[in-house]
Design a protein around this motif. Structure first.
Motif, mmCIF file in Angstrom:
data_model
loop_
_atom_site.group_PDB
_atom_site.id
_atom_site.type_symbol
_atom_site.label_atom_id
_atom_site.label_comp_id
_atom_site.label_asym_id
_atom_site.label_seq_id
_atom_site.Cartn_x
_atom_site.Cartn_y
_atom_site.Cartn_z
ATOM 1 N N THR A 106 0.815 -1.215 0.000
ATOM 2 C CA THR A 106 0.000 0.000 0.000
ATOM 3 C C THR A 106 0.852 1.270 0.000
ATOM 4 N N ALA A 107 2.164 1.136 0.082
ATOM 5 C CA ALA A 107 3.068 2.288 0.172
ATOM 6 C C ALA A 107 3.334 2.845 -1.218
ATOM 7 N N CYS A 108 2.354 3.597 -1.707
ATOM 8 C CA CYS A 108 2.440 4.158 -3.050
ATOM 9 C C CYS A 108 1.482 5.346 -3.120
ATOM 10 N N PHE A 109 1.479 6.003 -4.253
ATOM 11 C CA PHE A 109 0.452 7.012 -4.500
ATOM 12 C C PHE A 109 -0.783 6.240 -4.943
ATOM 13 N N GLN A 110 -1.678 5.985 -3.990
ATOM 14 C CA GLN A 110 -2.791 5.072 -4.220
ATOM 15 C C GLN A 110 -3.612 5.415 -5.448
ATOM 16 N N ASN A 111 -3.795 6.697 -5.741
ATOM 17 C CA ASN A 111 -4.645 7.095 -6.857
ATOM 18 C C ASN A 111 -4.197 6.484 -8.185
ATOM 19 N N ASN A 112 -2.911 6.213 -8.315
ATOM 20 C CA ASN A 112 -2.392 5.579 -9.542
ATOM 21 C C ASN A 112 -2.466 4.061 -9.491
ATOM 22 N N HIS A 113 -2.947 3.499 -8.374
ATOM 23 C CA HIS A 113 -2.932 2.048 -8.183
ATOM 24 C C HIS A 113 -4.267 1.511 -7.646
ATOM 25 N N ILE A 114 -5.366 2.175 -7.972
ATOM 26 C CA ILE A 114 -6.678 1.762 -7.460
ATOM 27 C C ILE A 114 -6.999 0.326 -7.874
ATOM 28 N N ASN A 115 -6.815 0.000 -9.146
ATOM 29 C CA ASN A 115 -7.125 -1.368 -9.614
ATOM 30 C C ASN A 115 -6.287 -2.406 -8.876
ATOM 31 N N GLU A 116 -5.022 -2.080 -8.630
ATOM 32 C CA GLU A 116 -4.133 -2.974 -7.878
ATOM 33 C C GLU A 116 -4.626 -3.187 -6.448
ATOM 34 N N MET A 117 -5.007 -2.072 -5.785
ATOM 35 C CA MET A 117 -5.498 -2.162 -4.406
ATOM 36 C C MET A 117 -6.768 -3.012 -4.349
ATOM 37 N N GLU A 118 -7.649 -2.816 -5.311
ATOM 38 C CA GLU A 118 -8.896 -3.589 -5.344
ATOM 39 C C GLU A 118 -8.616 -5.071 -5.607
ATOM 40 N N ALA A 119 -7.617 -5.357 -6.442
ATOM 41 C CA ALA A 119 -7.254 -6.762 -6.710
ATOM 42 C C ALA A 119 -6.643 -7.408 -5.468
ATOM 43 N N TYR A 120 -5.778 -6.686 -4.768
ATOM 44 C CA TYR A 120 -5.221 -7.201 -3.516
ATOM 45 C C TYR A 120 -6.344 -7.478 -2.515
ATOM 46 N N ARG A 121 -7.283 -6.529 -2.422
ATOM 47 C CA ARG A 121 -8.406 -6.681 -1.495
ATOM 48 C C ARG A 121 -9.227 -7.929 -1.845
ATOM 49 N N ALA A 122 -9.507 -8.110 -3.139
ATOM 50 C CA ALA A 122 -10.303 -9.265 -3.573
ATOM 51 C C ALA A 122 -9.570 -10.580 -3.313
ATOM 52 N N ALA A 123 -8.238 -10.578 -3.476
ATOM 53 C CA ALA A 123 -7.445 -11.792 -3.261
ATOM 54 C C ALA A 123 -7.314 -12.128 -1.775
ATOM 55 N N GLY A 124 -7.366 -11.095 -0.946
ATOM 56 C CA GLY A 124 -7.293 -11.310 0.498
ATOM 57 C C GLY A 124 -5.948 -11.822 0.968
ATOM 58 N N PRO A 125 -5.918 -12.399 2.140
ATOM 59 C CA PRO A 125 -7.070 -12.663 2.994
ATOM 60 C C PRO A 125 -7.562 -11.393 3.683
ATOM 61 N N THR A 126 -8.851 -11.383 3.975
ATOM 62 C CA THR A 126 -9.458 -10.256 4.680
ATOM 63 C C THR A 126 -9.398 -10.455 6.185
ATOM 64 N N TYR A 127 -9.696 -11.678 6.619
ATOM 65 C CA TYR A 127 -9.770 -11.961 8.056
ATOM 66 C C TYR A 127 -8.544 -12.711 8.523
ATOM 67 N N PRO A 128 -8.170 -12.596 9.779
ATOM 68 C CA PRO A 128 -8.832 -11.762 10.772
ATOM 69 C C PRO A 128 -8.474 -10.285 10.589
ATOM 70 N N ILE A 129 -9.434 -9.433 10.856
ATOM 71 C CA ILE A 129 -9.231 -7.983 10.804
ATOM 72 C C ILE A 129 -8.326 -7.589 11.965
ATOM 73 N N GLU A 130 -7.392 -6.704 11.703
ATOM 74 C CA GLU A 130 -6.505 -6.164 12.747
ATOM 75 C C GLU A 130 -6.996 -4.764 13.097
ATOM 76 N N ILE A 131 -7.256 -4.539 14.374
ATOM 77 C CA ILE A 131 -7.724 -3.228 14.817
ATOM 78 C C ILE A 131 -6.562 -2.469 15.439
ATOM 79 N N MET A 132 -6.329 -1.265 14.933
ATOM 80 C CA MET A 132 -5.332 -0.363 15.496
ATOM 81 C C MET A 132 -6.103 0.772 16.156
#
Length: 161
Positions: A106-132
């Motif tokens: 995620t260490a990038c200018f996210q606006n240029n990597h939206i499709n990448e971020m969404e693909a990472y999110r879809a690939a997961g894993p999502t759980y367990p969620i980490e709360i900070m």
């Protein structure tokens, strides 16, 4: 009951804040207008993460105390309380497992990597969620006016990613 108007963001919009969390990580946030913000992660595990034009829900929750909440394309949800009276910030972030396992993705200018971020999110894993859940000290507050795209610049944080 209340001596403030929850939708009055006059004392917040246009503000650029620099803050440091208890763990030493520094961030910047710029409240562009009543529903948009930019931010930069200056240090920490996702250092140089830059996001522009993030939609957010922003309200006043007390006199000169505000709350901004948003969900990123990564799947991370964030809620920040900004107390401008005592220069204190509180953040609760809900990180998907993939972000915690490899925050450098995620260490990038996210606006240029939206499709990448969404693909990472879809690939997961999502759980367990980490709360900070952390407090931060606001070390600088500048009034930069509304919708000023030069406040947080992706050009200073270009990555090869």
């Amino acid at each position: 009951m209340n001596n403030f108007e929850k939708h009055d963001l006059t004392n917040l919009v246009g503000k650029h804040l620099i803050y440091t969390y208890e763990n030493g990580w520094q961030h910047e946030i710029y409240i562009k207008n009543d529903s948009t913000l930019d931010y930069l992660v200056c240090s920490g595990s996702a250092s140089n993460r830059c996001v522009k034009d993030q939609s957010a829900y922003i309200v006043q929750i007390g006199q000169n105390i505000y709350k901004a909440s948003w969900t990123e394309p990564t799947g991370t949800s964030i809620s920040v309380i900004l107390n401008l009276r005592i220069l204190l910030l509180h953040c609760t972030a809900f990180f998907p497992r993939w972000v915690m396992d490899d925050p450098q993705k995620t260490a990038c200018f996210q606006n240029n990597h939206i499709n990448e971020m969404e693909a990472y999110r879809a690939a997961g894993p999502t759980y367990p969620i980490e709360i900070m859940d952390q407090f931060a000290t606001i070390t600088a507050v500048d009034d930069c006016g509304l919708n000023n795209d030069s406040v947080i610049s992706d050009a200073t944080n270009e990555l090869t990613k």
